[in-house]
Scaffold this active site. Structure first.
Site, PDB file in Angstrom:
ATOM      1  N   CYS A 168       0.813  -1.218   0.000  1.00  0.00           N
ATOM      2  CA  CYS A 168       0.000   0.000   0.000  1.00  0.00           C
ATOM      3  C   CYS A 168       0.847   1.270   0.000  1.00  0.00           C
ATOM      4  O   CYS A 168       0.308   2.373  -0.052  1.00  0.00           O
ATOM      5  CB  CYS A 168      -0.914  -0.022   1.213  1.00  0.00           C
ATOM      6  SG  CYS A 168      -1.784  -1.590   1.348  1.00  0.00           S
ATOM      7  N   HIS A 308      -2.420   8.221   6.076  1.00  0.00           N
ATOM      8  CA  HIS A 308      -2.661   6.921   5.443  1.00  0.00           C
ATOM      9  C   HIS A 308      -4.110   6.529   5.756  1.00  0.00           C
ATOM     10  O   HIS A 308      -4.822   6.064   4.880  1.00  0.00           O
ATOM     11  CB  HIS A 308      -1.648   5.900   5.961  1.00  0.00           C
ATOM     12  CG  HIS A 308      -1.718   4.583   5.257  1.00  0.00           C
ATOM     13  ND1 HIS A 308      -1.554   4.464   3.903  1.00  0.00           N
ATOM     14  CD2 HIS A 308      -1.953   3.314   5.718  1.00  0.00           C
ATOM     15  CE1 HIS A 308      -1.681   3.181   3.555  1.00  0.00           C
ATOM     16  NE2 HIS A 308      -1.920   2.471   4.633  1.00  0.00           N
ATOM     17  N   GLU A 319      -0.948   5.014  13.498  1.00  0.00           N
ATOM     18  CA  GLU A 319      -0.601   6.244  12.774  1.00  0.00           C
ATOM     19  C   GLU A 319      -0.703   7.458  13.699  1.00  0.00           C
ATOM     20  O   GLU A 319       0.143   8.356  13.659  1.00  0.00           O
ATOM     21  CB  GLU A 319      -1.506   6.418  11.548  1.00  0.00           C
ATOM     22  CG  GLU A 319      -1.106   7.652  10.715  1.00  0.00           C
ATOM     23  CD  GLU A 319      -1.776   7.705   9.346  1.00  0.00           C
ATOM     24  OE1 GLU A 319      -2.764   6.965   9.120  1.00  0.00           O
ATOM     25  OE2 GLU A 319      -1.300   8.510   8.519  1.00  0.00           O
ATOM     26  N   LYS A 340      -9.074   8.229   2.122  1.00  0.00           N
ATOM     27  CA  LYS A 340      -9.626   6.871   1.962  1.00  0.00           C
ATOM     28  C   LYS A 340     -11.053   6.762   2.483  1.00  0.00           C
ATOM     29  O   LYS A 340     -11.783   5.847   2.105  1.00  0.00           O
ATOM     30  CB  LYS A 340      -8.737   5.847   2.676  1.00  0.00           C
ATOM     31  CG  LYS A 340      -7.379   5.656   2.003  1.00  0.00           C
ATOM     32  CD  LYS A 340      -6.563   4.568   2.679  1.00  0.00           C
ATOM     33  CE  LYS A 340      -5.199   4.403   2.011  1.00  0.00           C
ATOM     34  NZ  LYS A 340      -4.242   5.471   2.402  1.00  0.00           N
ATOM     35  N   HIS A 345      -9.346   2.413  -0.471  1.00  0.00           N
ATOM     36  CA  HIS A 345      -7.902   2.177  -0.426  1.00  0.00           C
ATOM     37  C   HIS A 345      -7.431   1.716  -1.804  1.00  0.00           C
ATOM     38  O   HIS A 345      -7.752   0.609  -2.237  1.00  0.00           O
ATOM     39  CB  HIS A 345      -7.594   1.126   0.639  1.00  0.00           C
ATOM     40  CG  HIS A 345      -6.146   1.048   1.003  1.00  0.00           C
ATOM     41  ND1 HIS A 345      -5.136   1.493   0.170  1.00  0.00           N
ATOM     42  CD2 HIS A 345      -5.527   0.568   2.121  1.00  0.00           C
ATOM     43  CE1 HIS A 345      -3.966   1.289   0.757  1.00  0.00           C
ATOM     44  NE2 HIS A 345      -4.176   0.744   1.939  1.00  0.00           N
ATOM     45  N   PHE A 404       1.450  -3.328   4.026  1.00  0.00           N
ATOM     46  CA  PHE A 404       1.710  -4.692   4.497  1.00  0.00           C
ATOM     47  C   PHE A 404       3.177  -5.021   4.256  1.00  0.00           C
ATOM     48  O   PHE A 404       3.710  -4.753   3.177  1.00  0.00           O
ATOM     49  CB  PHE A 404       0.859  -5.694   3.719  1.00  0.00           C
ATOM     50  CG  PHE A 404      -0.563  -5.816   4.192  1.00  0.00           C
ATOM     51  CD1 PHE A 404      -0.989  -5.230   5.362  1.00  0.00           C
ATOM     52  CD2 PHE A 404      -1.474  -6.553   3.454  1.00  0.00           C
ATOM     53  CE1 PHE A 404      -2.300  -5.366   5.799  1.00  0.00           C
ATOM     54  CE2 PHE A 404      -2.781  -6.694   3.868  1.00  0.00           C
ATOM     55  CZ  PHE A 404      -3.206  -6.106   5.048  1.00  0.00           C
TER      56      PHE A 404
END
Lengths: 417, 82
Positions: A168, A308, A319, A340, A345, A404
Protein backbone atom coordinates in the site's frame (compact mmCIF):
# COMPACT_ATOMS: atom_id res chain seq x y z
CA UNK A 1 25.06 20.63 -3.75
CA UNK A 2 22.62 21.63 -1.05
CA UNK A 3 18.98 20.60 -1.49
CA UNK A 4 18.07 24.26 -1.03
CA UNK A 5 19.69 25.26 -4.28
CA UNK A 6 17.36 25.75 -7.19
CA UNK A 7 19.13 23.01 -9.12
CA UNK A 8 18.16 20.38 -6.58
CA UNK A 9 14.56 21.36 -5.93
CA UNK A 10 12.14 18.88 -7.51
CA UNK A 11 8.63 20.02 -8.35
CA UNK A 12 5.35 18.58 -9.59
CA UNK A 13 4.72 20.01 -13.05
CA UNK A 14 1.79 17.83 -14.12
CA UNK A 15 -0.84 15.60 -12.54
CA UNK A 16 -3.29 12.99 -13.77
CA UNK A 17 -5.70 10.79 -11.85
CA UNK A 18 -8.54 8.38 -12.43
CA UNK A 19 -10.32 7.62 -9.17
CA UNK A 20 -13.63 6.39 -7.76
CA UNK A 21 -14.65 10.07 -7.50
CA UNK A 22 -13.75 11.23 -11.00
CA UNK A 23 -11.91 10.60 -14.22
CA UNK A 24 -9.37 13.37 -13.66
CA UNK A 25 -7.55 14.92 -10.70
CA UNK A 26 -9.51 18.17 -10.32
CA UNK A 27 -12.97 16.58 -10.52
CA UNK A 28 -11.89 13.88 -8.05
CA UNK A 29 -10.60 16.55 -5.66
CA UNK A 30 -13.83 18.54 -6.02
CA UNK A 31 -15.73 15.42 -4.95
CA UNK A 32 -13.46 14.98 -1.93
CA UNK A 33 -13.95 18.57 -0.86
CA UNK A 34 -17.72 18.05 -1.06
CA UNK A 35 -17.35 14.96 1.14
CA UNK A 36 -18.73 12.63 -1.55
CA UNK A 37 -18.31 8.89 -1.25
CA UNK A 38 -17.05 6.72 -4.10
CA UNK A 39 -18.02 3.54 -2.24
CA UNK A 40 -20.97 1.41 -3.38
CA UNK A 41 -22.12 -2.18 -3.81
CA UNK A 42 -19.82 -3.95 -6.27
CA UNK A 43 -20.74 -3.64 -9.92
CA UNK A 44 -20.30 -7.40 -10.37
CA UNK A 45 -21.80 -10.53 -8.87
CA UNK A 46 -20.33 -12.13 -5.77
CA UNK A 47 -20.60 -15.56 -4.19
CA UNK A 48 -23.34 -15.83 -1.56
CA UNK A 49 -20.64 -16.38 1.08
CA UNK A 50 -18.84 -13.10 0.37
CA UNK A 51 -18.91 -11.04 3.55
CA UNK A 52 -17.65 -7.83 1.95
CA UNK A 53 -19.86 -6.76 -0.97
CA UNK A 54 -18.77 -3.13 -1.39
CA UNK A 55 -15.88 -1.37 -3.10
CA UNK A 56 -14.72 1.96 -4.49
CA UNK A 57 -14.67 1.25 -8.22
CA UNK A 58 -13.85 3.60 -11.05
CA UNK A 59 -17.25 3.67 -12.73
CA UNK A 60 -18.11 4.32 -16.37
CA UNK A 61 -14.48 4.18 -17.45
CA UNK A 62 -13.13 1.51 -19.79
CA UNK A 63 -9.60 1.23 -21.15
CA UNK A 64 -11.04 0.63 -24.61
CA UNK A 65 -12.09 4.26 -24.74
CA UNK A 66 -8.50 5.49 -24.68
CA UNK A 67 -6.57 2.54 -26.09
CA UNK A 68 -9.03 1.03 -28.54
CA UNK A 69 -10.48 -2.44 -28.19
CA UNK A 70 -7.55 -4.34 -29.69
CA UNK A 71 -4.84 -2.73 -27.56
CA UNK A 72 -7.02 -2.72 -24.42
CA UNK A 73 -7.46 -6.49 -24.65
CA UNK A 74 -3.70 -6.92 -24.34
CA UNK A 75 -3.48 -5.34 -20.89
CA UNK A 76 -4.98 -5.76 -17.43
CA UNK A 77 -7.07 -2.90 -16.12
CA UNK A 78 -4.27 -1.42 -13.95
CA UNK A 79 -2.31 -0.81 -17.17
CA UNK A 80 -5.29 0.95 -18.79
CA UNK A 81 -5.65 3.21 -15.77
CA UNK A 82 -1.92 3.99 -15.65
CA UNK A 83 -1.82 4.98 -19.32
CA UNK A 84 -4.95 7.10 -18.91
CA UNK A 85 -3.56 8.97 -15.89
CA UNK A 86 -0.10 9.32 -17.50
CA UNK A 87 -1.55 10.92 -20.63
CA UNK A 88 -3.40 13.44 -18.46
CA UNK A 89 -0.23 14.24 -16.50
CA UNK A 90 1.92 14.59 -19.62
CA UNK A 91 -0.59 16.95 -21.22
CA UNK A 92 -0.90 18.92 -17.97
CA UNK A 93 2.90 19.32 -17.79
CA UNK A 94 2.95 20.27 -21.49
CA UNK A 95 5.43 17.44 -22.12
CA UNK A 96 4.01 16.95 -25.58
CA UNK A 97 5.16 20.38 -26.67
CA UNK A 98 8.50 20.33 -24.90
CA UNK A 99 10.74 19.02 -27.66
CA UNK A 100 12.94 17.66 -24.87
CA UNK A 101 14.95 14.55 -25.75
CA UNK A 102 12.88 11.57 -24.63
CA UNK A 103 15.99 9.66 -23.56
CA UNK A 104 16.02 11.92 -20.50
CA UNK A 105 12.51 11.02 -19.34
CA UNK A 106 12.15 8.10 -16.91
CA UNK A 107 9.11 6.16 -15.73
CA UNK A 108 8.92 4.94 -12.15
CA UNK A 109 5.58 3.57 -10.97
CA UNK A 110 4.31 1.77 -7.89
CA UNK A 111 2.05 -1.27 -8.18
CA UNK A 112 1.01 -3.49 -5.30
CA UNK A 113 -0.30 -6.60 -7.03
CA UNK A 114 -0.76 -6.11 -10.78
CA UNK A 115 -3.27 -7.79 -13.07
CA UNK A 116 -5.35 -9.94 -10.73
CA UNK A 117 -8.25 -9.63 -13.22
CA UNK A 118 -6.25 -11.33 -15.97
CA UNK A 119 -4.60 -13.78 -13.57
CA UNK A 120 -7.84 -15.22 -12.26
CA UNK A 121 -9.44 -15.24 -15.70
CA UNK A 122 -6.44 -17.18 -16.99
CA UNK A 123 -6.60 -19.65 -14.09
CA UNK A 124 -10.30 -20.15 -14.77
CA UNK A 125 -9.74 -20.87 -18.44
CA UNK A 126 -6.88 -23.27 -17.78
CA UNK A 127 -8.74 -25.06 -14.98
CA UNK A 128 -11.48 -25.85 -17.48
CA UNK A 129 -9.53 -26.26 -20.72
CA UNK A 130 -5.97 -27.19 -19.74
CA UNK A 131 -2.82 -25.30 -20.62
CA UNK A 132 -3.84 -24.55 -24.21
CA UNK A 133 -6.75 -22.51 -22.85
CA UNK A 134 -4.14 -20.06 -21.57
CA UNK A 135 -3.55 -17.08 -23.83
CA UNK A 136 -0.18 -15.79 -24.99
CA UNK A 137 -1.50 -12.40 -23.93
CA UNK A 138 -1.98 -13.40 -20.26
CA UNK A 139 1.53 -12.94 -18.82
CA UNK A 140 2.38 -9.72 -20.71
CA UNK A 141 -0.99 -8.31 -19.67
CA UNK A 142 -0.67 -8.88 -15.94
CA UNK A 143 2.97 -8.50 -14.87
CA UNK A 144 3.25 -5.57 -12.44
CA UNK A 145 5.91 -3.73 -14.46
CA UNK A 146 3.67 -3.54 -17.52
CA UNK A 147 2.01 -0.30 -16.40
CA UNK A 148 5.36 1.52 -16.39
CA UNK A 149 6.45 -0.23 -19.59
CA UNK A 150 3.30 0.70 -21.47
CA UNK A 151 3.43 4.30 -20.18
CA UNK A 152 6.98 4.48 -21.55
CA UNK A 153 5.84 3.07 -24.90
CA UNK A 154 2.81 5.35 -25.02
CA UNK A 155 4.76 8.52 -24.22
CA UNK A 156 8.03 7.45 -25.87
CA UNK A 157 9.92 7.88 -22.60
CA UNK A 158 13.28 6.18 -23.07
CA UNK A 159 15.05 6.68 -19.76
CA UNK A 160 15.05 4.18 -16.88
CA UNK A 161 11.68 2.46 -16.50
CA UNK A 162 10.74 0.18 -13.65
CA UNK A 163 8.25 -0.59 -10.90
CA UNK A 164 8.39 -0.60 -7.13
CA UNK A 165 6.25 -3.00 -5.11
CA UNK A 166 5.80 -2.01 -1.47
CA UNK A 167 2.15 -2.96 -1.03
CA UNK A 168 0.00 0.00 0.00
CA UNK A 169 3.04 2.29 0.02
CA UNK A 170 4.26 1.34 -3.48
CA UNK A 171 3.61 4.60 -5.27
CA UNK A 172 4.83 6.78 -2.40
CA UNK A 173 8.14 4.93 -2.62
CA UNK A 174 8.16 5.33 -6.41
CA UNK A 175 7.65 9.09 -6.15
CA UNK A 176 10.32 9.45 -3.47
CA UNK A 177 12.83 7.46 -5.51
CA UNK A 178 11.92 9.56 -8.57
CA UNK A 179 12.82 12.71 -6.62
CA UNK A 180 16.20 11.25 -5.73
CA UNK A 181 16.81 10.20 -9.33
CA UNK A 182 16.08 13.72 -10.53
CA UNK A 183 18.48 15.15 -7.96
CA UNK A 184 21.21 12.97 -9.45
CA UNK A 185 20.83 15.09 -12.57
CA UNK A 186 20.80 12.47 -15.34
CA UNK A 187 17.09 12.87 -16.15
CA UNK A 188 14.96 15.88 -17.05
CA UNK A 189 11.60 14.46 -16.05
CA UNK A 190 10.28 11.38 -14.31
CA UNK A 191 6.76 10.14 -14.94
CA UNK A 192 5.89 8.66 -11.57
CA UNK A 193 2.96 7.54 -9.44
CA UNK A 194 1.06 4.29 -9.32
CA UNK A 195 -1.85 2.21 -10.47
CA UNK A 196 -3.98 -0.61 -9.06
CA UNK A 197 -7.12 -2.46 -10.17
CA UNK A 198 -7.76 -5.51 -8.03
CA UNK A 199 -11.44 -5.00 -7.28
CA UNK A 200 -12.40 -8.51 -8.35
CA UNK A 201 -14.25 -11.24 -6.42
CA UNK A 202 -10.90 -12.85 -5.62
CA UNK A 203 -9.18 -9.60 -4.65
CA UNK A 204 -12.03 -8.79 -2.28
CA UNK A 205 -12.04 -12.31 -0.85
CA UNK A 206 -8.29 -12.20 -0.21
CA UNK A 207 -8.46 -9.01 1.85
CA UNK A 208 -11.72 -10.12 3.46
CA UNK A 209 -10.08 -13.33 4.70
CA UNK A 210 -7.37 -11.16 6.28
CA UNK A 211 -10.08 -9.34 8.20
CA UNK A 212 -8.95 -6.08 6.63
CA UNK A 213 -12.20 -5.00 4.95
CA UNK A 214 -15.29 -3.26 6.30
CA UNK A 215 -18.39 -5.43 6.12
CA UNK A 216 -20.87 -2.58 6.35
CA UNK A 217 -22.64 -3.67 3.17
CA UNK A 218 -25.89 -2.02 4.25
CA UNK A 219 -24.37 1.48 4.22
CA UNK A 220 -21.50 1.56 1.71
CA UNK A 221 -20.93 5.32 1.95
CA UNK A 222 -20.55 5.01 5.73
CA UNK A 223 -18.32 1.90 5.67
CA UNK A 224 -14.88 3.50 5.72
CA UNK A 225 -14.61 5.41 9.02
CA UNK A 226 -10.98 6.32 9.73
CA UNK A 227 -10.24 7.23 13.37
CA UNK A 228 -13.88 6.52 14.35
CA UNK A 229 -14.50 4.13 17.25
CA UNK A 230 -16.94 2.11 15.08
CA UNK A 231 -14.52 1.53 12.19
CA UNK A 232 -14.29 -2.06 10.98
CA UNK A 233 -11.76 -2.01 8.15
CA UNK A 234 -10.92 -0.39 4.85
CA UNK A 235 -12.82 -0.41 1.56
CA UNK A 236 -10.95 -1.77 -1.45
CA UNK A 237 -10.61 0.80 -4.22
CA UNK A 238 -9.03 1.10 -7.65
CA UNK A 239 -7.51 3.86 -9.72
CA UNK A 240 -4.30 5.50 -10.84
CA UNK A 241 -2.37 8.66 -10.08
CA UNK A 242 0.54 9.90 -12.17
CA UNK A 243 2.74 12.95 -11.65
CA UNK A 244 5.38 14.56 -13.81
CA UNK A 245 8.34 15.54 -11.63
CA UNK A 246 11.27 17.66 -12.71
CA UNK A 247 13.83 20.05 -11.25
CA UNK A 248 12.49 23.54 -10.61
CA UNK A 249 14.89 25.09 -13.08
CA UNK A 250 13.79 22.70 -15.84
CA UNK A 251 10.13 23.52 -15.20
CA UNK A 252 10.84 27.25 -15.16
CA UNK A 253 12.86 26.91 -18.34
CA UNK A 254 9.85 25.35 -20.04
CA UNK A 255 7.51 28.00 -18.71
CA UNK A 256 5.52 25.53 -16.61
CA UNK A 257 4.03 26.63 -13.27
CA UNK A 258 4.59 23.88 -10.70
CA UNK A 259 1.90 22.68 -8.32
CA UNK A 260 4.31 22.22 -5.43
CA UNK A 261 7.80 21.14 -4.51
CA UNK A 262 8.38 17.59 -3.30
CA UNK A 263 10.70 18.83 -0.61
CA UNK A 264 11.42 15.65 1.29
CA UNK A 265 11.10 11.88 1.29
CA UNK A 266 12.04 9.10 3.63
CA UNK A 267 11.26 5.40 3.77
CA UNK A 268 11.65 2.94 6.62
CA UNK A 269 10.74 -0.64 7.50
CA UNK A 270 9.06 -1.75 10.72
CA UNK A 271 10.97 -5.06 10.36
CA UNK A 272 8.43 -6.55 12.71
CA UNK A 273 5.47 -8.42 11.21
CA UNK A 274 3.99 -9.54 7.89
CA UNK A 275 0.81 -7.48 8.15
CA UNK A 276 0.59 -5.70 11.52
CA UNK A 277 1.96 -2.17 11.78
CA UNK A 278 4.25 -1.45 14.73
CA UNK A 279 1.76 -0.65 17.49
CA UNK A 280 3.89 2.21 18.80
CA UNK A 281 4.18 3.75 15.32
CA UNK A 282 7.97 3.54 15.43
CA UNK A 283 8.69 2.86 11.75
CA UNK A 284 6.12 5.37 10.57
CA UNK A 285 7.43 8.01 12.97
CA UNK A 286 10.98 7.47 11.75
CA UNK A 287 9.77 7.95 8.17
CA UNK A 288 8.05 11.22 9.09
CA UNK A 289 11.11 12.49 10.96
CA UNK A 290 13.39 11.44 8.11
CA UNK A 291 11.25 13.15 5.49
CA UNK A 292 11.16 16.40 7.50
CA UNK A 293 14.91 16.24 7.93
CA UNK A 294 15.36 15.67 4.19
CA UNK A 295 13.16 18.72 3.57
CA UNK A 296 15.13 20.71 6.19
CA UNK A 297 11.90 21.63 7.91
CA UNK A 298 11.22 21.60 11.66
CA UNK A 299 8.09 19.66 12.70
CA UNK A 300 6.39 22.95 13.60
CA UNK A 301 6.51 24.04 9.94
CA UNK A 302 4.01 21.36 8.86
CA UNK A 303 0.36 22.41 8.67
CA UNK A 304 -1.45 19.46 7.15
CA UNK A 305 -1.06 15.67 7.21
CA UNK A 306 -2.70 13.66 4.45
CA UNK A 307 -3.00 10.51 6.54
CA UNK A 308 -2.66 6.92 5.44
CA UNK A 309 -5.93 6.65 7.45
CA UNK A 310 -7.21 3.27 6.28
CA UNK A 311 -10.01 2.78 8.80
CA UNK A 312 -8.57 -0.45 10.17
CA UNK A 313 -8.43 -0.86 13.92
CA UNK A 314 -4.62 -1.13 13.97
CA UNK A 315 -3.58 1.48 11.42
CA UNK A 316 -5.42 4.45 12.81
CA UNK A 317 -4.09 4.02 16.35
CA UNK A 318 -0.53 3.28 15.17
CA UNK A 319 -0.60 6.24 12.77
CA UNK A 320 -1.87 8.56 15.50
CA UNK A 321 0.97 7.41 17.77
CA UNK A 322 3.47 7.89 14.94
CA UNK A 323 2.27 11.45 14.34
CA UNK A 324 2.60 12.22 18.05
CA UNK A 325 6.09 10.69 18.22
CA UNK A 326 7.25 12.67 15.20
CA UNK A 327 5.58 16.00 15.90
CA UNK A 328 5.48 16.10 19.70
CA UNK A 329 3.19 18.79 21.06
CA UNK A 330 2.73 20.24 17.55
CA UNK A 331 0.63 17.15 16.67
CA UNK A 332 -2.38 18.82 18.29
CA UNK A 333 -2.10 21.79 15.91
CA UNK A 334 -2.05 19.71 12.74
CA UNK A 335 -4.97 19.29 10.38
CA UNK A 336 -5.07 15.60 9.50
CA UNK A 337 -7.47 13.96 7.05
CA UNK A 338 -8.03 10.66 5.31
CA UNK A 339 -8.95 10.61 1.62
CA UNK A 340 -9.63 6.87 1.96
CA UNK A 341 -12.83 7.66 3.84
CA UNK A 342 -14.22 8.63 0.40
CA UNK A 343 -12.12 6.96 -2.33
CA UNK A 344 -11.35 3.73 -0.48
CA UNK A 345 -7.90 2.18 -0.43
CA UNK A 346 -6.21 2.27 -3.83
CA UNK A 347 -3.39 -0.02 -2.59
CA UNK A 348 -0.44 0.53 -4.95
CA UNK A 349 -1.98 3.74 -6.32
CA UNK A 350 -2.94 5.19 -2.92
CA UNK A 351 0.23 7.16 -2.21
CA UNK A 352 0.25 8.79 -5.65
CA UNK A 353 -3.42 9.73 -5.73
CA UNK A 354 -3.21 11.08 -2.18
CA UNK A 355 -0.07 13.11 -2.95
CA UNK A 356 -1.90 14.62 -5.94
CA UNK A 357 -4.79 15.55 -3.63
CA UNK A 358 -2.30 17.02 -1.15
CA UNK A 359 -0.82 19.14 -3.93
CA UNK A 360 -4.34 20.33 -4.81
CA UNK A 361 -4.95 21.18 -1.14
CA UNK A 362 -1.89 23.46 -1.35
CA UNK A 363 -3.00 24.90 -4.69
CA UNK A 364 -6.60 25.63 -3.65
CA UNK A 365 -6.12 26.23 0.07
CA UNK A 366 -8.71 23.59 0.98
CA UNK A 367 -8.33 20.48 3.13
CA UNK A 368 -10.86 17.71 2.40
CA UNK A 369 -12.58 16.25 5.46
CA UNK A 370 -12.39 12.78 6.97
CA UNK A 371 -15.82 11.44 6.12
CA UNK A 372 -17.74 9.29 8.61
CA UNK A 373 -15.70 10.39 11.62
CA UNK A 374 -18.55 10.84 14.07
CA UNK A 375 -17.36 9.32 17.32
CA UNK A 376 -13.58 9.45 17.55
CA UNK A 377 -11.75 6.47 19.00
CA UNK A 378 -10.41 7.69 22.38
CA UNK A 379 -6.96 6.60 21.21
CA UNK A 380 -7.32 8.76 18.10
CA UNK A 381 -7.41 12.19 19.72
CA UNK A 382 -5.98 14.58 17.11
CA UNK A 383 -7.74 16.95 14.71
CA UNK A 384 -8.79 14.77 11.77
CA UNK A 385 -10.96 17.44 10.09
CA UNK A 386 -14.26 15.58 10.64
CA UNK A 387 -17.40 16.41 8.72
CA UNK A 388 -16.60 19.10 6.22
CA UNK A 389 -13.68 20.61 4.35
CA UNK A 390 -11.73 23.53 5.79
CA UNK A 391 -10.28 26.48 3.97
CA UNK A 392 -6.87 27.91 4.77
CA UNK A 393 -3.78 28.82 2.82
CA UNK A 394 -1.41 25.90 3.34
CA UNK A 395 2.24 26.00 2.42
CA UNK A 396 3.59 22.72 3.85
CA UNK A 397 2.10 19.27 4.17
CA UNK A 398 3.10 15.63 4.41
CA UNK A 399 1.50 12.54 2.91
CA UNK A 400 1.81 9.24 4.79
CA UNK A 401 1.78 5.80 3.18
CA UNK A 402 2.23 2.52 5.01
CA UNK A 403 1.97 -1.01 3.67
CA UNK A 404 1.71 -4.69 4.50
CA UNK A 405 5.23 -5.88 5.16
CA UNK A 406 5.96 -2.89 7.37
CA UNK A 407 6.82 -0.47 4.55
CA UNK A 408 6.59 3.22 5.47
CA UNK A 409 7.06 6.13 3.07
CA UNK A 410 6.46 9.80 3.77
CA UNK A 411 6.60 12.68 1.28
CA UNK A 412 6.79 16.37 2.16
CA UNK A 413 5.18 18.99 -0.10
CA UNK A 414 5.99 22.68 0.04
CA UNK A 415 4.24 25.40 -1.93
CA UNK A 416 6.40 27.00 -4.61
CA UNK A 417 6.86 30.64 -3.81
CA UNK B 1 -13.38 -23.19 -50.90
CA UNK B 2 -16.08 -23.36 -48.26
CA UNK B 3 -17.63 -19.89 -47.93
CA UNK B 4 -18.73 -20.72 -44.41
CA UNK B 5 -15.14 -21.38 -43.33
CA UNK B 6 -14.04 -18.09 -44.90
CA UNK B 7 -16.79 -16.21 -43.07
CA UNK B 8 -15.83 -17.80 -39.76
CA UNK B 9 -12.12 -17.02 -40.22
CA UNK B 10 -12.93 -13.44 -41.13
CA UNK B 11 -15.20 -13.21 -38.12
CA UNK B 12 -12.46 -14.35 -35.72
CA UNK B 13 -9.75 -12.15 -37.25
CA UNK B 14 -12.01 -9.09 -37.42
CA UNK B 15 -12.93 -9.55 -33.77
CA UNK B 16 -9.43 -10.18 -32.42
CA UNK B 17 -7.70 -7.47 -34.45
CA UNK B 18 -10.62 -5.04 -34.18
CA UNK B 19 -11.13 -4.40 -37.91
CA UNK B 20 -14.29 -4.30 -40.04
CA UNK B 21 -14.98 -7.70 -41.65
CA UNK B 22 -15.80 -5.95 -44.95
CA UNK B 23 -12.23 -4.64 -45.07
CA UNK B 24 -10.77 -8.17 -45.20
CA UNK B 25 -10.01 -9.89 -48.53
CA UNK B 26 -8.10 -13.11 -49.28
CA UNK B 27 -5.02 -10.98 -50.01
CA UNK B 28 -5.14 -9.11 -46.70
CA UNK B 29 -1.84 -9.70 -44.87
CA UNK B 30 -2.13 -10.10 -41.11
CA UNK B 31 1.32 -8.61 -40.53
CA UNK B 32 1.68 -6.01 -43.28
CA UNK B 33 -1.92 -4.80 -43.50
CA UNK B 34 -3.32 -5.49 -40.04
CA UNK B 35 -0.05 -4.92 -38.14
CA UNK B 36 -0.34 -8.14 -36.18
CA UNK B 37 2.75 -8.85 -34.06
CA UNK B 38 3.96 -12.19 -32.71
CA UNK B 39 1.60 -12.00 -29.71
CA UNK B 40 -1.38 -11.25 -31.98
CA UNK B 41 -0.51 -14.21 -34.23
CA UNK B 42 -0.16 -16.59 -31.30
CA UNK B 43 -3.45 -15.33 -29.87
CA UNK B 44 -5.18 -15.69 -33.25
CA UNK B 45 -3.92 -19.25 -33.68
CA UNK B 46 -5.27 -20.23 -30.26
CA UNK B 47 -8.58 -18.51 -30.93
CA UNK B 48 -8.96 -20.28 -34.29
CA UNK B 49 -7.95 -23.52 -32.60
CA UNK B 50 -10.74 -23.14 -30.08
CA UNK B 51 -13.20 -21.96 -32.73
CA UNK B 52 -12.62 -24.88 -35.11
CA UNK B 53 -11.87 -27.46 -32.41
CA UNK B 54 -8.52 -28.49 -33.93
CA UNK B 55 -4.95 -28.10 -32.72
CA UNK B 56 -2.79 -25.61 -34.60
CA UNK B 57 0.92 -26.18 -33.89
CA UNK B 58 2.95 -22.98 -33.49
CA UNK B 59 5.14 -23.95 -36.43
CA UNK B 60 2.10 -23.82 -38.72
CA UNK B 61 1.43 -20.13 -38.03
CA UNK B 62 3.62 -19.00 -40.98
CA UNK B 63 1.19 -20.87 -43.28
CA UNK B 64 -1.65 -18.56 -42.20
CA UNK B 65 -0.31 -15.08 -42.78
CA UNK B 66 -3.03 -13.91 -45.19
CA UNK B 67 -6.77 -14.41 -44.97
CA UNK B 68 -6.61 -16.62 -48.07
CA UNK B 69 -3.69 -18.68 -46.75
CA UNK B 70 -5.46 -19.17 -43.43
CA UNK B 71 -8.53 -20.33 -45.32
CA UNK B 72 -6.55 -22.88 -47.34
CA UNK B 73 -4.71 -24.14 -44.26
CA UNK B 74 -7.83 -24.51 -42.15
CA UNK B 75 -9.86 -26.08 -44.97
CA UNK B 76 -7.16 -28.75 -45.40
CA UNK B 77 -6.94 -29.35 -41.68
CA UNK B 78 -10.69 -29.64 -41.34
CA UNK B 79 -10.76 -32.16 -44.18
CA UNK B 80 -8.09 -34.09 -42.34
CA UNK B 81 -5.51 -33.65 -45.15
CA UNK B 82 -2.94 -31.74 -43.21
Amino acid sequence: MSPDSVDQRVVISGIGAITPLGHDAESSFAGLVQGESGVAATGFDLHADSECRIAAEVRNWQGEEILGRRAARRFSRFVHLAVGAARQAAADAKLDDSGEPRERIGVLLGVGLGGLDTLYDSFDRMARGGPRAGSPLDIPALIPNMAAAQVAIDLNARGPCYTIAASCASSAHAIGEAVEKLRQGSLDQVITGGSEAIVTPQGLAGFERLGALSRNNAQPDRACRPFDRDRDGFVLGEGAGVLILERLETARGRGVTPYAEVAGYAATADALHQTQPAADGDGAARAIIGALRAARLPPEAIEYVNAHGTGTLQNDIAETRAIKRAFGSHAANLWISSNKSMIGHLIGAAGAVELIFTALSLKHGIVPPTRNLENPDPECDLDYVPGSARTRRISTAISNSFGFGGHNAVLVLRACS
Amino acid sequence: MDPEIRARIIGVIADRLDVRPEALTPETSLVDDLEADSLDLADLALTLEEHFAIRIPEEDIPQMLTIGAAEIYLSKRLEGHA
